[in-house]
Write an enzyme that holds these catalytic residues in place. Structure first.
Site, mmCIF file in Angstrom:
data_model
loop_
_atom_site.group_PDB
_atom_site.id
_atom_site.type_symbol
_atom_site.label_atom_id
_atom_site.label_comp_id
_atom_site.label_asym_id
_atom_site.label_seq_id
_atom_site.Cartn_x
_atom_site.Cartn_y
_atom_site.Cartn_z
ATOM 1 N N ASP A 47 0.712 -1.270 -0.185
ATOM 2 C CA ASP A 47 -0.330 -0.399 -0.263
ATOM 3 C C ASP A 47 1.061 1.486 0.371
ATOM 4 O OD1 ASP A 47 -2.418 -1.637 0.197
ATOM 5 O OD2 ASP A 47 -2.533 -1.191 2.156
ATOM 6 N N GLY A 48 2.449 0.972 0.798
ATOM 7 C CA GLY A 48 2.743 2.586 0.194
ATOM 8 C C GLY A 48 3.380 2.965 -0.485
ATOM 9 N N ASN A 117 -5.126 9.189 1.400
ATOM 10 C CA ASN A 117 -5.457 9.040 1.687
ATOM 11 C C ASN A 117 -5.776 9.344 3.925
ATOM 12 O OD1 ASN A 117 -2.649 8.199 2.522
ATOM 13 N ND2 ASN A 117 -2.985 6.099 2.979
ATOM 14 N N GLU A 118 -5.003 10.725 3.917
ATOM 15 C CA GLU A 118 -5.033 11.183 4.663
ATOM 16 C C GLU A 118 -4.398 12.340 5.190
ATOM 17 O OE1 GLU A 118 -2.615 9.838 8.644
ATOM 18 O OE2 GLU A 118 -1.502 7.935 7.198
#
Length: 120
Positions: A47-48, A117-118
């Site tokens: 994911d990173g 995502n954030e």
């Protein structure tokens, strides 16, 4: 050789040995075009790496198909070398709308960045 229905692929791998080795196998099996000429970027990692790839390629707005070769893969498809062009061509498309983060630093300087995502 690609046909009109076969997407031109460019493979991107994170630094993990497993991802680099998979990338070499996929390039040998399916060939590869430069990022600029690709219809789809194939991200190999976790994911990173997917988030890094999305950030790096936001301006190009190219589709990115991720395959999990990392430790976390919620954003990724399962890794499978079989029939990759067909799976990429048949994948559901999801449009991502990044968040715009605007902040003012202590010195009064304004900073703006895009977040997938954030934001923290």
């Amino acid at each position: 050789m690609t046909s009109p229905s076969t997407p031109k692929l460019c493979f991107l791998a994170d630094d993990r040995a497993e991802a680099r080795e998979a990338c070499q196998r996929l390039v040998q099996r399916y060939g590869e075009v430069a990022e600029i000429d690709a219809d789809v970027l194939v991200a190999l990692g976790g994911d990173g790496f997917m988030l890094e790839t999305l950030h790096r390629h936001l301006p190009a707005a190219k589709p990115i198909y991720g395959m999990n070769l990392g430790s976390v893969g919620f954003l990724m498809n399962d890794y499978d070398e079989e029939e990759l062009p067909q799976r990429v061509a048949g994948a559901d498309r999801t449009v991502i709308y990044p968040l715009v983060m605007r902040a003012v630093c202590r010195d009064g300087r304004a900073v703006e960045a895009l977040a997938i995502n954030e934001v923290s």
